[in-house]
Design an enzyme around this catalytic site. Sequence first.
Site, PDB file in Angstrom:
ATOM      1  CB  SER A  89      -0.830  -0.093   1.200  1.00 26.29           C
ATOM      2  OG  SER A  89      -1.749   1.097   1.070  1.00 26.29           O
ATOM      3  CG  ASP A  90       2.955   4.950  -1.533  1.00 27.20           C
ATOM      4  OD1 ASP A  90       3.811   4.511  -0.862  1.00 27.20           O
ATOM      5  OD2 ASP A  90       2.531   5.877  -2.261  1.00 27.20           O
TER       6      ASP A  90
END
Length: 201
Positions: free
Chosen positions: A77-78
Amino acid sequence: MSTPLRNSATRPLVLGSTSVYRRELLSRLRLPFSVEPPHVDETPLPGEQPEALARRLAEAKCAAVAKRHPGAVVIGSDQVADLDGEALGKPGNHANALTQLSRMSGRTVVFHTALAVMCEETGFAQQDLAPVRVRFRALETSEIEAYLRAEQPYDCAGSAKSEALGIALLDSIDSDDPTALVGLPLIRTCRMLRAAGLRPF
């Protein structure tokens, strides 16, 4: 095209992240998991838009860890804060955080939280984006200074922790996945894990 994993109940789950916030959020699902740093260069590409940057980094983090754990289901995730098309990263220090919050005062910022789930062994791969529209109050410099001294959110994109005292800086949050702003959209995460054959209960 992605297909559900077979016999995935025995597959390990790995979170490809160094974020303590994502680790805490994923632990809410009560699935056993391990954590591994993805070691991905997060430098934006020339002209790369915030949404594209978030998507690319989420997939890159997930893929990097999936290659090291081919039999595991891996989450990457980012999050990138978007102020009128400009990507705002983690401030890193007080001065940068003061500048960020001063610029966001009285304005709407979109936090693009991208998510990817993969299994190298089976070819399973899904990705999604959870945008969160955040309206900041008109902030006095003294308020910003007091907040930064109290919480020191220098490792957070956008310089504010909405799950803590930073909520006092905001007028509104608009999202269909409430934990996305903290760093991991759990509704989407559950959906992808179910597609991969992993279920919290």
